[in-house]
Design an enzyme around this catalytic site. Structure first.
Site, short mmCIF file in Angstrom:
data_model
loop_
_atom_site.label_atom_id
_atom_site.label_comp_id
_atom_site.label_asym_id
_atom_site.label_seq_id
_atom_site.Cartn_x
_atom_site.Cartn_y
_atom_site.Cartn_z
CB THR A 139 -0.81 0.01 1.09
OG1 THR A 139 -1.72 -1.04 1.03
CG2 THR A 139 -1.87 1.31 1.45
CB SER B 96 2.72 -7.87 1.08
OG SER B 96 1.74 -7.79 1.94
CB THR C 132 0.58 -3.80 6.46
OG1 THR C 132 -0.43 -3.67 5.73
CG2 THR C 132 1.35 -2.40 6.68
CG ASP C 133 -2.67 -7.29 3.62
OD1 ASP C 133 -2.77 -6.58 4.53
OD2 ASP C 133 -3.18 -7.57 2.60
#
Ligand code: ASP
Length: 187
Positions: free
Chosen positions: A35, A81, A114-115
């Site tokens: 992101t 990710s 961040t996932d």
């Protein structure tokens, strides 16, 4: 002329660096997408494509980054990710180890979605051999958002990377003005 061509060729194959200042530490930023590099069609849209901006665009969007450190960068890949594969992980690990083994580089910052940031942070913590700071950073809002958190997160990640206290701590995550260790961080 031949020298200029050689320099251009070298920077194209080894990643890129801005003009270096010997008094400042050198940080290698390895961009992987997420992101933080995401773009939407408007400042308020919540629908966006992760991994859209290049490493160069991401770095150019952060004022003052080159006041902190000499910045070098490389685009390892540019993905959401959730789409990172085991081969991507191996490729990233080899780029990180290469940067860590380079005596001209003092610290490494990895931009990441961040996932799966916690998985990548833990994986790198297990496999990379170095005392140099390695900091992962991402964002919750895309780069085009009205209140994008990416630029400040990236600035802070570089600030953490150049701090002497970040050495020998394994892989760290810097997000939202906090520093996390890779063994305990979760989204
Ligand atoms: N889907 C995005 C990714 O993990 C979310 C993020 O970056 O936070 O790449």
């Amino acid at each position: 002329m031949r020298k200029i061509l050689l320099t251009l060729l070298l920077s194209a194959s080894l990643g890129v660096s801005f003009a270096d200042n010997a008094n400042k530490p050198t940080v290698e930023i390895l961009a992987t997408g997420g992101t933080i590099a995401g773009t939407a069609s408007s400042q308020t849209s919540t629908i966006y494509k992760a991994g859209s901006l290049t490493a160069e665009q991401l770095i150019a969007s952060v004022n003052g980054l080159s006041d902190l450190a000499n910045i070098q960068y490389a685009q390892v890949y540019n993905k959401d990710s959730g789409d990172i594969t085991l081969n991507d992980w191996l490729h990233l690990a080899s780029e990180v180890q290469k940067a860590a083994d380079n005596p001209k580089i003092n610290a490494i910052v990895i931009t990441h979605g961040t996932d799966t940031m916690e998985e990548t942070a833990y994986f790198l913590d297990l496999v990379i051999k170095t005392n140099k700071p390695i900091i992962l950073v991402g964002a919750m809002r895309p780069a085009t958002s009205m209140s994008s958190d990416g630029p400040l997160n990236l600035y802070n990640a570089v600030a953490v990377a150049i701090d002497k206290q970040s050495s020998s701590r394994g892989v760290l995550v810097a997000m939202n003005e906090k520093i996390f260790d890779s063994r305990n961080v979760t989204k």
